[in-house]
Design a protein around this motif. Structure first.
Motif, PDB file in Angstrom:
ATOM      1  N   ALA A   1       0.818  -1.216   0.000  1.00 36.43           N
ATOM      2  CA  ALA A   1       0.000   0.000   0.000  1.00 36.43           C
ATOM      3  C   ALA A   1       0.851   1.265   0.000  1.00 36.43           C
ATOM      4  CB  ALA A   1      -0.936   0.003   1.206  1.00 36.43           C
ATOM      5  N   GLY A   2       2.027   1.201   0.618  1.00 34.49           N
ATOM      6  CA  GLY A   2       2.877   2.385   0.659  1.00 34.49           C
ATOM      7  C   GLY A   2       2.448   3.333   1.755  1.00 34.49           C
ATOM      8  N   PRO A   3       2.891   4.546   1.667  1.00 41.75           N
ATOM      9  CA  PRO A   3       3.675   5.180   0.617  1.00 41.75           C
ATOM     10  C   PRO A   3       5.138   4.726   0.653  1.00 41.75           C
ATOM     11  CG  PRO A   3       3.347   6.728   2.414  1.00 41.75           C
ATOM     12  CD  PRO A   3       2.565   5.478   2.759  1.00 41.75           C
ATOM     13  N   GLY A   4       5.766   4.803  -0.490  1.00 42.00           N
ATOM     14  CA  GLY A   4       7.134   4.331  -0.634  1.00 42.00           C
ATOM     15  C   GLY A   4       8.121   5.025   0.289  1.00 42.00           C
ATOM     16  N   GLY A   5       7.881   6.295   0.579  1.00 45.52           N
ATOM     17  CA  GLY A   5       8.781   7.049   1.449  1.00 45.52           C
ATOM     18  C   GLY A   5       8.812   6.524   2.871  1.00 45.52           C
ATOM     19  N   LEU A   6       7.832   5.732   3.240  1.00 41.17           N
ATOM     20  CA  LEU A   6       7.752   5.182   4.586  1.00 41.17           C
ATOM     21  C   LEU A   6       8.572   3.902   4.728  1.00 41.17           C
ATOM     22  CD1 LEU A   6       6.453   5.558   7.355  1.00 41.17           C
ATOM     23  CD2 LEU A   6       4.422   4.395   6.493  1.00 41.17           C
ATOM     24  N   GLU A   7       8.993   3.332   3.626  1.00 42.55           N
ATOM     25  CA  GLU A   7       9.658   2.026   3.643  1.00 42.55           C
ATOM     26  C   GLU A   7      10.939   1.982   4.489  1.00 42.55           C
ATOM     27  OE1 GLU A   7      10.063  -1.922   3.289  1.00 42.55           O
ATOM     28  OE2 GLU A   7       8.297  -0.704   2.884  1.00 42.55           O
ATOM     29  N   PRO A   8      11.829   2.975   4.446  1.00 41.04           N
ATOM     30  CA  PRO A   8      13.025   2.880   5.311  1.00 41.04           C
ATOM     31  C   PRO A   8      12.682   2.783   6.801  1.00 41.04           C
ATOM     32  CG  PRO A   8      13.372   4.533   3.617  1.00 41.04           C
ATOM     33  CD  PRO A   8      11.918   4.131   3.535  1.00 41.04           C
ATOM     34  N   ALA A   9      11.742   3.583   7.263  1.00 43.54           N
ATOM     35  CA  ALA A   9      11.344   3.526   8.680  1.00 43.54           C
ATOM     36  C   ALA A   9      10.625   2.215   8.978  1.00 43.54           C
ATOM     37  CB  ALA A   9      10.453   4.716   9.027  1.00 43.54           C
ATOM     38  N   ALA A  10       9.809   1.749   8.031  1.00 43.16           N
ATOM     39  CA  ALA A  10       9.096   0.483   8.218  1.00 43.16           C
ATOM     40  C   ALA A  10      10.075  -0.686   8.271  1.00 43.16           C
ATOM     41  CB  ALA A  10       8.076   0.284   7.101  1.00 43.16           C
ATOM     42  N   THR A  11      11.082  -0.664   7.412  1.00 45.75           N
ATOM     43  CA  THR A  11      12.089  -1.725   7.405  1.00 45.75           C
ATOM     44  C   THR A  11      12.829  -1.768   8.737  1.00 45.75           C
ATOM     45  OG1 THR A  11      12.358  -1.612   5.018  1.00 45.75           O
ATOM     46  CG2 THR A  11      14.185  -2.557   6.269  1.00 45.75           C
ATOM     47  N   SER A  12      13.206  -0.617   9.231  1.00 46.79           N
ATOM     48  CA  SER A  12      13.901  -0.531  10.512  1.00 46.79           C
ATOM     49  C   SER A  12      13.021  -1.074  11.639  1.00 46.79           C
ATOM     50  CB  SER A  12      14.292   0.916  10.775  1.00 46.79           C
ATOM     51  OG  SER A  12      15.021   1.027  11.949  1.00 46.79           O
ATOM     52  N   PHE A  13      11.750  -0.737  11.613  1.00 44.68           N
ATOM     53  CA  PHE A  13      10.794  -1.219  12.608  1.00 44.68           C
ATOM     54  C   PHE A  13      10.628  -2.735  12.503  1.00 44.68           C
ATOM     55  CE2 PHE A  13       6.055  -1.459  13.745  1.00 44.68           C
ATOM     56  CZ  PHE A  13       6.309  -1.667  15.089  1.00 44.68           C
ATOM     57  N   ARG A  14      10.470  -3.243  11.282  1.00 45.78           N
ATOM     58  CA  ARG A  14      10.316  -4.695  11.082  1.00 45.78           C
ATOM     59  C   ARG A  14      11.569  -5.455  11.551  1.00 45.78           C
ATOM     60  NH1 ARG A  14       8.161  -2.993   6.134  1.00 45.78           N
ATOM     61  NH2 ARG A  14      10.078  -3.605   5.088  1.00 45.78           N
ATOM     62  N   GLU A  15      12.743  -4.897  11.289  1.00 48.96           N
ATOM     63  CA  GLU A  15      13.982  -5.545  11.727  1.00 48.96           C
ATOM     64  C   GLU A  15      14.079  -5.580  13.249  1.00 48.96           C
ATOM     65  OE1 GLU A  15      16.954  -3.304   9.627  1.00 48.96           O
ATOM     66  OE2 GLU A  15      16.686  -4.471   7.783  1.00 48.96           O
ATOM     67  N   ALA A  16      13.658  -4.503  13.899  1.00 48.48           N
ATOM     68  CA  ALA A  16      13.668  -4.480  15.367  1.00 48.48           C
ATOM     69  C   ALA A  16      12.678  -5.506  15.922  1.00 48.48           C
ATOM     70  CB  ALA A  16      13.336  -3.079  15.875  1.00 48.48           C
ATOM     71  N   MET A  17      11.525  -5.634  15.271  1.00 46.03           N
ATOM     72  CA  MET A  17      10.538  -6.639  15.696  1.00 46.03           C
ATOM     73  C   MET A  17      11.100  -8.050  15.498  1.00 46.03           C
ATOM     74  SD  MET A  17       7.558  -7.281  17.019  1.00 46.03           S
ATOM     75  CE  MET A  17       6.367  -5.970  16.775  1.00 46.03           C
ATOM     76  N   ARG A  18      11.792  -8.248  14.385  1.00 45.72           N
ATOM     77  CA  ARG A  18      12.397  -9.557  14.108  1.00 45.72           C
ATOM     78  C   ARG A  18      13.426  -9.911  15.193  1.00 45.72           C
ATOM     79  NH1 ARG A  18      16.182  -8.809   9.711  1.00 45.72           N
ATOM     80  NH2 ARG A  18      17.402  -8.138  11.490  1.00 45.72           N
ATOM     81  N   ASP A  19      14.277  -8.956  15.536  1.00 50.37           N
ATOM     82  CA  ASP A  19      15.307  -9.198  16.550  1.00 50.37           C
ATOM     83  C   ASP A  19      14.688  -9.496  17.916  1.00 50.37           C
ATOM     84  OD1 ASP A  19      17.135  -8.691  14.545  1.00 50.37           O
ATOM     85  OD2 ASP A  19      17.627  -6.670  15.260  1.00 50.37           O
ATOM     86  N   TYR A  20      13.665  -8.757  18.256  1.00 49.53           N
ATOM     87  CA  TYR A  20      12.952  -8.926  19.525  1.00 49.53           C
ATOM     88  C   TYR A  20      12.323 -10.318  19.574  1.00 49.53           C
ATOM     89  CZ  TYR A  20       9.568  -7.373  23.176  1.00 49.53           C
ATOM     90  OH  TYR A  20       8.820  -7.211  24.302  1.00 49.53           O
ATOM     91  N   SER A  21      11.665 -10.676  18.510  1.00 53.68           N
ATOM     92  CA  SER A  21      11.003 -11.973  18.428  1.00 53.68           C
ATOM     93  C   SER A  21      12.014 -13.123  18.423  1.00 53.68           C
ATOM     94  CB  SER A  21      10.136 -12.018  17.171  1.00 53.68           C
ATOM     95  OG  SER A  21       9.477 -13.242  17.066  1.00 53.68           O
ATOM     96  N   LYS A  22      13.105 -12.934  17.705  1.00 50.15           N
ATOM     97  CA  LYS A  22      14.135 -13.987  17.638  1.00 50.15           C
ATOM     98  C   LYS A  22      14.744 -14.238  19.008  1.00 50.15           C
ATOM     99  CE  LYS A  22      18.200 -15.694  15.269  1.00 50.15           C
ATOM    100  NZ  LYS A  22      18.415 -16.616  16.338  1.00 50.15           N
ATOM    101  N   CYS A  23      14.957 -13.197  19.757  1.00 50.17           N
ATOM    102  CA  CYS A  23      15.497 -13.363  21.106  1.00 50.17           C
ATOM    103  C   CYS A  23      14.531 -14.204  21.947  1.00 50.17           C
ATOM    104  CB  CYS A  23      15.740 -12.002  21.748  1.00 50.17           C
ATOM    105  SG  CYS A  23      16.463 -12.091  23.398  1.00 50.17           S
TER     106      CYS A  23
END
Length: 182
Positions: free
Chosen positions: A112-134
């Motif tokens: 859905a975008g917007p595309g400009g949000l993707e860098p912040a979304a990626t950073s958020f998703r990576e933090a969620m991944r790390d939290y969940s992996k722990c």
């Protein structure tokens, strides 16, 4: 009779001129109306896209919040020395289901975008991944007879990752508000 013919011609020319002017005015009015209608349709389309983007991002945040809550519940059951296997299993199942919903919502938000949000979304998703992996690592180790970390060490690591996740989430929300409200 020449006068009658002249009057007839003058009337015909006047009527023709009036019709031409009236037609021209009508044509210009139609062109203006069509332009305004096209502009309105474009604005409505743009508004609908923004609404879809906003709804998709809100659904993603809701799923992320639900996953965070299920992580905390499972974390609590692992931390509780009195928790039985059934309790731990139940919190893990809820956590896994929340992860599934979250993962699905990430795709919709990315599309859905917007595309400009993707860098912040990626950073958020990576933090969620790390939290969940722990949590997953702790959960896997929790069932083992020998452990590499104490519950307190796992708890401290998850606390640190939780703070990082909150920072990334706040940055994502701030960026989303900026992009979707402009």
């Amino acid at each position: 009779m020449d006068m009658d013919i002249a009057v007839g011609w003058i009337g015909a020319i006047s009527a023709g001129g009036g019709a031409a002017i009236g037609g021209a005015v009508t044509l210009l009015a139609n062109i203006q109306t069509n332009r305004a209608a096209k502009k309105q349709r474009e604005q409505e389309r743009e508004h609908a896209v923004t609404d879809r983007q906003f709804s998709s991002q809100v659904a993603f945040l809701d799923a992320a919040n639900e996953l965070t809550e299920k992580i905390r519940q499972h974390w609590g059951s692992l931390l509780d020395d009195d928790a039985d296997d059934a309790t731990i299993k139940a919190t893990k199942e809820k956590y896994i289901e929340a992860w599934r919903v979250y993962f699905t919502s990430t795709s919709a938000a990315r599309l859905a975008g917007p595309g400009g949000l993707e860098p912040a979304a990626t950073s958020f998703r990576e933090a969620m991944r790390d939290y969940s992996k722990c949590l997953d690592d702790w959960d896997a180790e929790h069932a083992e007879p020998t452990r590499t970390k104490t519950n307190e060490e796992w708890h401290n690591e998850l606390n640190s990752l939780s703070k990082q996740l909150t920072e990334k989430k706040d940055a994502y929300i701030a960026e989303g508000v900026d992009l979707l409200s402009s």
